[in-house]
Motif scaffolding. Structure first.
Motif, PDB file in Angstrom:
ATOM      1  N   GLN A   1       8.906   0.030  -4.599  1.00  0.00           N
ATOM      2  CA  GLN A   1       7.837  -1.117  -5.288  1.00  0.00           C
ATOM      3  C   GLN A   1       8.396  -1.799  -5.693  1.00  0.00           C
ATOM      4  OE1 GLN A   1       4.749  -2.101  -4.089  1.00  0.00           O
ATOM      5  NE2 GLN A   1       4.567  -0.471  -2.171  1.00  0.00           N
ATOM      6  N   PHE A   2       9.444  -1.065  -6.695  1.00  0.00           N
ATOM      7  CA  PHE A   2       9.787  -2.469  -7.855  1.00  0.00           C
ATOM      8  C   PHE A   2      11.066  -2.797  -7.552  1.00  0.00           C
ATOM      9  CE2 PHE A   2      14.185  -2.167 -10.527  1.00  0.00           C
ATOM     10  CZ  PHE A   2      13.507  -3.055 -11.300  1.00  0.00           C
ATOM     11  N   PHE A   3      11.308  -3.285  -6.237  1.00  0.00           N
ATOM     12  CA  PHE A   3      12.593  -3.697  -5.221  1.00  0.00           C
ATOM     13  C   PHE A   3      10.959  -4.898  -4.666  1.00  0.00           C
ATOM     14  CE2 PHE A   3      13.283  -5.135  -1.041  1.00  0.00           C
ATOM     15  CZ  PHE A   3      14.773  -6.049  -1.649  1.00  0.00           C
ATOM     16  N   ARG A   4      10.241  -4.538  -4.914  1.00  0.00           N
ATOM     17  CA  ARG A   4       9.161  -5.764  -4.039  1.00  0.00           C
ATOM     18  C   ARG A   4       8.917  -6.889  -5.359  1.00  0.00           C
ATOM     19  NH1 ARG A   4       3.906  -7.030  -3.025  1.00  0.00           N
ATOM     20  NH2 ARG A   4       3.671  -6.928  -1.459  1.00  0.00           N
TER      21      ARG A   4
ATOM     22  N   LEU B   1       0.328  -1.800  -0.122  1.00  0.00           N
ATOM     23  CA  LEU B   1      -0.053  -0.068   0.556  1.00  0.00           C
ATOM     24  C   LEU B   1       1.105   0.992   0.130  1.00  0.00           C
ATOM     25  CD1 LEU B   1      -2.607  -0.636   2.694  1.00  0.00           C
ATOM     26  CD2 LEU B   1      -2.946  -1.247   0.729  1.00  0.00           C
ATOM     27  N   CYS B   2       2.596   0.955   0.118  1.00  0.00           N
ATOM     28  CA  CYS B   2       3.027   1.929  -0.200  1.00  0.00           C
ATOM     29  C   CYS B   2       3.270   2.633  -1.419  1.00  0.00           C
ATOM     30  CB  CYS B   2       4.124   2.188   0.851  1.00  0.00           C
ATOM     31  SG  CYS B   2       4.051   1.467   2.862  1.00  0.00           S
ATOM     32  N   THR B   3       2.587   2.763  -2.033  1.00  0.00           N
ATOM     33  CA  THR B   3       3.137   3.479  -3.274  1.00  0.00           C
ATOM     34  C   THR B   3       4.107   3.977  -3.868  1.00  0.00           C
ATOM     35  OG1 THR B   3       0.869   4.476  -3.648  1.00  0.00           O
ATOM     36  CG2 THR B   3       0.987   1.703  -4.087  1.00  0.00           C
ATOM     37  N   ASP B   4       3.677   4.956  -3.012  1.00  0.00           N
ATOM     38  CA  ASP B   4       4.638   6.589  -3.267  1.00  0.00           C
ATOM     39  C   ASP B   4       5.761   6.200  -3.185  1.00  0.00           C
ATOM     40  OD1 ASP B   4       2.719   8.726  -3.349  1.00  0.00           O
ATOM     41  OD2 ASP B   4       2.373   8.744  -1.270  1.00  0.00           O
ATOM     42  N   ASP B   5       6.417   4.907  -2.459  1.00  0.00           N
ATOM     43  CA  ASP B   5       7.925   4.597  -2.547  1.00  0.00           C
ATOM     44  C   ASP B   5       7.997   3.896  -3.924  1.00  0.00           C
ATOM     45  OD1 ASP B   5      10.282   3.881  -1.855  1.00  0.00           O
ATOM     46  OD2 ASP B   5       9.948   3.599   0.123  1.00  0.00           O
TER      47      ASP B   5
ATOM     48  N   ILE C   1      10.584  -7.383  -7.510  1.00  0.00           N
ATOM     49  CA  ILE C   1      11.638  -8.233  -8.074  1.00  0.00           C
ATOM     50  C   ILE C   1      11.460  -9.415  -6.603  1.00  0.00           C
ATOM     51  CG2 ILE C   1      14.288  -8.202  -8.004  1.00  0.00           C
ATOM     52  CD1 ILE C   1      14.412  -6.368  -9.572  1.00  0.00           C
ATOM     53  N   MET C   2      11.833  -9.215  -6.059  1.00  0.00           N
ATOM     54  CA  MET C   2      11.794  -9.649  -4.596  1.00  0.00           C
ATOM     55  C   MET C   2      10.363 -10.974  -4.312  1.00  0.00           C
ATOM     56  SD  MET C   2      14.912  -9.334  -3.121  1.00  0.00           S
ATOM     57  CE  MET C   2      15.219  -9.217  -4.549  1.00  0.00           C
ATOM     58  N   ARG C   3       9.165 -10.663  -4.637  1.00  0.00           N
ATOM     59  CA  ARG C   3       8.758 -11.633  -4.537  1.00  0.00           C
ATOM     60  C   ARG C   3       7.908 -12.756  -5.735  1.00  0.00           C
ATOM     61  NH1 ARG C   3       4.680 -10.504  -0.016  1.00  0.00           N
ATOM     62  NH2 ARG C   3       5.765  -9.660   1.770  1.00  0.00           N
ATOM     63  N   ASN C   4       9.202 -12.148  -6.978  1.00  0.00           N
ATOM     64  CA  ASN C   4       8.702 -12.947  -7.667  1.00  0.00           C
ATOM     65  C   ASN C   4       9.782 -14.358  -7.824  1.00  0.00           C
ATOM     66  OD1 ASN C   4      10.871 -14.616 -10.260  1.00  0.00           O
ATOM     67  ND2 ASN C   4       9.147 -12.625 -10.998  1.00  0.00           N
ATOM     68  N   ARG C   5       8.992 -15.663  -8.374  1.00  0.00           N
ATOM     69  CA  ARG C   5       9.384 -17.061  -7.787  1.00  0.00           C
ATOM     70  C   ARG C   5      10.571 -17.188  -8.377  1.00  0.00           C
ATOM     71  NH1 ARG C   5       7.766 -19.561  -3.818  1.00  0.00           N
ATOM     72  NH2 ARG C   5       5.266 -19.305  -3.472  1.00  0.00           N
TER      73      ARG C   5
END
Length: 284
Positions: A151-154, A143-147, A156-160
């Motif tokens: 969000q880009f890092f997230r 929900l912290c979409t201003d960052d 990548i990291m949540r990618n299997r």
């Protein structure tokens, strides 16, 4: 905000579900670990408790289930995680479901570790019915979409594929990667405006379109917010060590609880069920 210990002493038969987030447990912070064990003791004393939710960032860092699962029997005897597993298993045997969600710190947590205590890994968004209302549960970082950078890092990291790549590295390399990421995150956060690290109002409004209420952690800013469309957003608090220089420091956290004054222990969402935020304190 009421005190959770007050519920334990005056209304133990009415506490049906407990929700916590952002414990950030690690061997470097034994007081937080002891506070979590104290909460589990409280949960074991609640006769009608049927669910414990851990909504992300249970651990300060999680490098993969194999870090614990690969230990020998002797190594597990003295490991800091073992007392947690023992207490959680006792809670599960007592009839309480343990539902665990990923956070931004422990996204490599998987079902095999949860199997050690009979827990279940759940994914966001998770819908919880309380009375006639449906609550949307999530960790909160999405929900912290201003960052934008985060969000880009997230993503990548949540990618299997990324997670497969990390888990196939040696533990030493994973430790080095995690340390480097943590240092970079601390540097970036030091230069960010405060509002950037909080949730975005439009993002909240979008995800709440089909929900009556939203419950999340992540921001470490516990509060109850009334949204523009007359819905409620509850924010759980992180676990904080207070008075650390004194003889008896304490840990404080804002947690959630579902209370139901009906007699049926199987009731998760009766008409009389209500949700509230409560302060939990433990002397350590």
């Amino acid at each position: 905000m009421q005190n959770f210990n007050h519920l334990i002493t005056t209304r133990p038969h009415e506490v049906r579900q407990v929700l916590i987030s952002d414990l950030h447990l690690s061997p470097e912070e034994p007081a937080l670990v002891q506070a979590f064990l104290a909460l589990l003791d409280d949960c074991l004393a609640l006769p009608a408790l049927k669910r414990l939710f851990i909504l992300g960032d249970w651990f300060e860092v999680w490098l993969g289930d194999d870090v614990y699962l690969s230990l020998s029997v002797d190594e597990r005897q003295t490991h800091w995680l073992t007392p947690l597993i023992v207490k959680l298993k006792a809670l599960r045997v007592d009839g309480c479901e343990i539902l665990v969600m990923h956070g931004n710190r422990d996204f490599l947590l998987d079902q095999p570790f949860c199997n050690l205590f009979g827990g279940e890994l759940i994914y966001e968004p998770y819908t919880l019915n309380v009375g006639q209302k449906n609550y949307r549960l999530e960790h909160g970082d999405a929900l912290c979409t201003d960052d934008k950078k985060y969000q880009f890092f997230r993503k990548i990291m949540r990618n299997r594929l990324t997670q497969w790549y990390l888990l196939n590295k040696s533990l030493e390399k994973r430790l080095a990667i995690a340390d480097k990421m943590r240092q970079k995150s601390q540097r970036n956060n030091a230069n960010k405006a405060t509002h950037i690290m909080d949730v975005n109002a439009d993002a909240v409004s979008t995800v709440m379109a089909d929900s009556d209420a939203l419950l999340h952690g992540h921001t470490h800013r516990p509060d109850i917010h009334q949204t523009a469309n007359d819905k409620i957003r509850y924010v759980l608090g992180d676990w904080r060590l207070l008075d650390k220089e004194t003889r008896q420091p304490k840990v404080s956290a804002v947690i959630g609880a579902v209370i139901d004054d009906e007699q049926s222990n199987d009731s998760f969402s009766s008409n009389d069920a209500e949700f509230g935020l409560f302060e939990f304190k433990a002397l350590v």
